[in-house]
Motif scaffolding. Structure first.
Motif, short mmCIF file in Angstrom:
data_model
loop_
_atom_site.label_atom_id
_atom_site.label_comp_id
_atom_site.label_asym_id
_atom_site.label_seq_id
_atom_site.Cartn_x
_atom_site.Cartn_y
_atom_site.Cartn_z
N VAL A 43 19.53 16.52 -58.71
CA VAL A 43 20.45 17.31 -59.66
C VAL A 43 19.83 17.48 -60.95
N ALA A 44 18.77 16.90 -61.50
CA ALA A 44 18.35 17.08 -62.75
C ALA A 44 17.51 18.20 -62.56
N PHE A 45 16.69 18.26 -61.47
CA PHE A 45 15.48 19.58 -61.04
C PHE A 45 16.59 20.80 -61.38
N ILE A 46 17.72 20.74 -60.42
CA ILE A 46 18.54 21.73 -60.35
C ILE A 46 19.24 22.28 -61.46
N THR A 74 10.31 21.63 -66.26
CA THR A 74 10.92 21.81 -64.87
C THR A 74 9.84 21.38 -63.74
N ILE A 75 8.72 22.06 -63.82
CA ILE A 75 7.73 21.66 -62.96
C ILE A 75 7.53 20.06 -62.79
N ARG A 76 7.55 19.51 -64.04
CA ARG A 76 7.38 17.91 -64.12
C ARG A 76 8.31 17.25 -63.60
N SER A 77 9.68 17.57 -63.73
CA SER A 77 10.73 17.26 -63.09
C SER A 77 10.87 17.35 -61.41
N TRP A 78 10.13 18.43 -61.03
CA TRP A 78 9.91 18.35 -59.34
C TRP A 78 8.99 17.35 -59.00
N GLY A 79 8.05 17.19 -59.81
CA GLY A 79 6.87 15.91 -59.48
C GLY A 79 7.71 14.80 -59.59
N ILE A 80 8.60 14.56 -60.46
CA ILE A 80 9.22 13.25 -60.60
C ILE A 80 10.34 12.96 -59.15
N TYR A 81 10.75 14.03 -58.99
CA TYR A 81 11.58 14.11 -57.75
C TYR A 81 10.76 13.66 -56.34
N LYS A 82 9.61 14.58 -56.43
CA LYS A 82 8.69 14.05 -55.37
C LYS A 82 8.10 12.90 -55.42
#
Length: 77
Positions: free
Chosen positions: A11-14, A37-45
């Motif tokens: 949700v944070a990434f979205i 935003t790219i780093r938050s995708w990495g956090i999600y993954k």
């Protein structure tokens, strides 16, 4: 990482994507919003650690609610 942490991070990434879409006409903020935003995708993954500093920076510079969600999520320090 639990399912609730995974959901909070997604949700944070979205919300970061939505904030980029809302401010696409501002060039200077994009210089830090896109990498965050790219780093938050990495956090999600799970490839990047979720730290308190990144949550605060997301809160201040990108998305208020997204930053709060990253701060609530479990930290991987």
């Amino acid at each position: 990482m639990t399912d609730s942490d995974r959901t909070l991070r997604m949700v944070a990434f979205i919300l970061n994507i939505i904030s980029i879409a809302a401010t696409f006409w501002l060039i200077i903020p994009m210089a830090w919003m896109i990498p965050m935003t790219i780093r938050s995708w990495g956090i999600y993954k799970g490839t990047k650690p979720n730290t308190m500093a990144f949550g605060i920076c997301t809160l201040l510079f990108c998305s208020l609610i997204g930053g709060i969600l990253l701060l609530v999520s479990t930290k991987n320090e």
